[in-house]
Motif scaffolding. Structure first.
Motif, PDB file in Angstrom:
ATOM      1  N   UNK A   5      95.680 -45.576  56.846  1.00  0.00           N
ATOM      2  CA  UNK A   5      94.571 -46.295  56.239  1.00  0.00           C
ATOM      3  C   UNK A   5      93.675 -46.954  57.269  1.00  0.00           C
ATOM      4  N   UNK A   6      94.154 -47.140  58.499  1.00  0.00           N
ATOM      5  CA  UNK A   6      93.373 -47.764  59.566  1.00  0.00           C
ATOM      6  C   UNK A   6      92.548 -46.750  60.349  1.00  0.00           C
ATOM      7  N   UNK A   7      92.670 -45.485  60.054  1.00  0.00           N
ATOM      8  CA  UNK A   7      91.921 -44.479  60.795  1.00  0.00           C
ATOM      9  C   UNK A   7      90.425 -44.739  60.666  1.00  0.00           C
ATOM     10  N   UNK A   8      89.734 -44.600  61.766  1.00  0.00           N
ATOM     11  CA  UNK A   8      88.288 -44.831  61.800  1.00  0.00           C
ATOM     12  C   UNK A   8      87.552 -43.602  61.254  1.00  0.00           C
ATOM     13  N   UNK A   9      86.308 -43.789  60.799  1.00  0.00           N
ATOM     14  CA  UNK A   9      85.564 -42.663  60.209  1.00  0.00           C
ATOM     15  C   UNK A   9      85.477 -41.451  61.128  1.00  0.00           C
ATOM     16  N   UNK A  10      85.318 -41.679  62.430  1.00  0.00           N
ATOM     17  CA  UNK A  10      85.184 -40.552  63.349  1.00  0.00           C
ATOM     18  C   UNK A  10      86.515 -39.853  63.598  1.00  0.00           C
ATOM     19  N   UNK A  11      87.613 -40.398  63.096  1.00  0.00           N
ATOM     20  CA  UNK A  11      88.919 -39.771  63.261  1.00  0.00           C
ATOM     21  C   UNK A  11      89.330 -38.962  62.041  1.00  0.00           C
ATOM     22  N   UNK A  12      88.558 -39.036  60.964  1.00  0.00           N
ATOM     23  CA  UNK A  12      88.919 -38.348  59.721  1.00  0.00           C
ATOM     24  C   UNK A  12      87.934 -37.223  59.434  1.00  0.00           C
ATOM     25  N   UNK A  13      88.002 -36.165  60.181  1.00  0.00           N
ATOM     26  CA  UNK A  13      87.140 -35.027  59.930  1.00  0.00           C
ATOM     27  C   UNK A  13      87.850 -33.759  60.379  1.00  0.00           C
ATOM     28  N   UNK A  14      87.342 -32.656  59.884  1.00  0.00           N
ATOM     29  CA  UNK A  14      87.888 -31.364  60.267  1.00  0.00           C
ATOM     30  C   UNK A  14      86.753 -30.529  60.845  1.00  0.00           C
ATOM     31  N   UNK A  15      86.866 -30.103  62.115  1.00  0.00           N
ATOM     32  CA  UNK A  15      85.815 -29.234  62.652  1.00  0.00           C
ATOM     33  C   UNK A  15      85.659 -28.006  61.761  1.00  0.00           C
ATOM     34  N   UNK A  16      84.419 -27.666  61.509  1.00  0.00           N
ATOM     35  CA  UNK A  16      84.138 -26.503  60.668  1.00  0.00           C
ATOM     36  C   UNK A  16      83.887 -26.832  59.216  1.00  0.00           C
ATOM     37  N   UNK A  17      84.212 -28.072  58.788  1.00  0.00           N
ATOM     38  CA  UNK A  17      83.921 -28.420  57.395  1.00  0.00           C
ATOM     39  C   UNK A  17      82.414 -28.569  57.219  1.00  0.00           C
ATOM     40  N   UNK A  18      81.959 -28.445  56.002  1.00  0.00           N
ATOM     41  CA  UNK A  18      80.545 -28.540  55.706  1.00  0.00           C
ATOM     42  C   UNK A  18      80.074 -29.982  55.865  1.00  0.00           C
ATOM     43  N   UNK A  19      78.847 -30.144  56.343  1.00  0.00           N
ATOM     44  CA  UNK A  19      78.322 -31.490  56.552  1.00  0.00           C
ATOM     45  C   UNK A  19      78.259 -32.279  55.256  1.00  0.00           C
ATOM     46  N   UNK A  20      78.141 -31.607  54.124  1.00  0.00           N
ATOM     47  CA  UNK A  20      78.076 -32.320  52.843  1.00  0.00           C
ATOM     48  C   UNK A  20      79.374 -33.094  52.572  1.00  0.00           C
TER      49      UNK A  20
END
Length: 167
Positions: A19-34
Motif C-alpha cells: 500500500x506504500x508503493x509510490x505511483x511511479x512504482x505501480x506500472x507495467x511497461x507496455x500497458x496502454x497510457x489510458x
C-alpha cells in the motif's frame, strides 16, 4: 509464536508495504497510457519527445517535492514511469548543452523563476526532498540565450527553522 501467526503477520506486513508503493512504482511497461491515466488522473503537463512519444507529468509543486513522469511511446504504450525531482535525475542535466526546453521536458514547470541582473542569469527552481530526509531547492541557471550554465542545490527555506525567534 505459532507458525500460523508468523505467516499471518508476514502477510499483513507485505500488504502494508504494498500500500506504500509510490505511483511511479505501480506500472507495467507496455500497458496502454489510458490505464496509467485512469490510476493517476489526467496529467497536468505533457511534452513531445523526439522519438514521437510523449512525456506525461503529474507534479505536486508548488508545495510538494514529487513529480511523477511517464514516457509514452508513439503507439500510446507506457515505456517508463519515474519520480524526476531527485538528484539522480537532476545530475543528468548537461551544463553548456541543455536549454530551457530540455529542463522543462525533463522536470516540468519550475516552482519559481527569478532573474539575477548582475549575473545576467534566469534561474528556475524546483522543490525536492533528498534521500527522503532533506528538503532542498534545485536551481538551474540559464544565460540570455537560454543555455544551462550552472546548477545549484540549497536548503528549502520553507522547511528551515525560523532563525529570528527570541530565545
Amino acid at each position: 509464536m505459532s507458525k500460523r501467526l508468523s505467516v499471518a503477520l508476514a502477510c499483513a506486513a507485505a500488504f502494508a508495504l504494498a500500500g506504500c508503493a509510490q505511483p511511479w512504482q505501480r506500472f507495467t511497461p507496455g500497458e496502454d497510457q489510458s490505464a496509467l491515466v485512469a490510476r493517476l488522473g489526467p496529467p497536468r503537463e505533457s511534452y513531445d519527445l523526439p522519438d514521437g512519444g510523449k512525456r506525461l507529468m503529474w507534479p505536486t509543486q508548488p508545495m510538494g517535492e514529487v513529480t511523477t513522469a511517464a514516457d509514452i511511446d508513439a503507439s500510446g504504450k507506457v515505456v517508463t514511469v519515474r519520480q524526476v525531482l531527485q538528484p539522480s535525475e537532476f545530475y543528468k542535466a548537461q551544463i553548456g548543452t541543455w536549454t530551457k526546453k530540455d529542463v522543462l521536458v525533463n522536470f516540468g514547470r519550475p516552482v519559481e523563476t527569478s532573474y539575477f541582473p548582475l549575473m545576467k542569469r534566469q534561474v528556475w527552481t524546483y522543490r525536492y526532498q533528498e534521500d527522503n530526509v532533506w528538503y532542498q531547492l534545485y536551481n538551474f541557471y540559464f544565460d540570455p540565450q537560454g543555455i544551462l550554465r550552472l546548477t545549484q542545490k540549497t536548503p528549502d527555506p520553507l522547511h528551515e527553522p525560523e532563525r529570528d525567534r527570541p530565545f
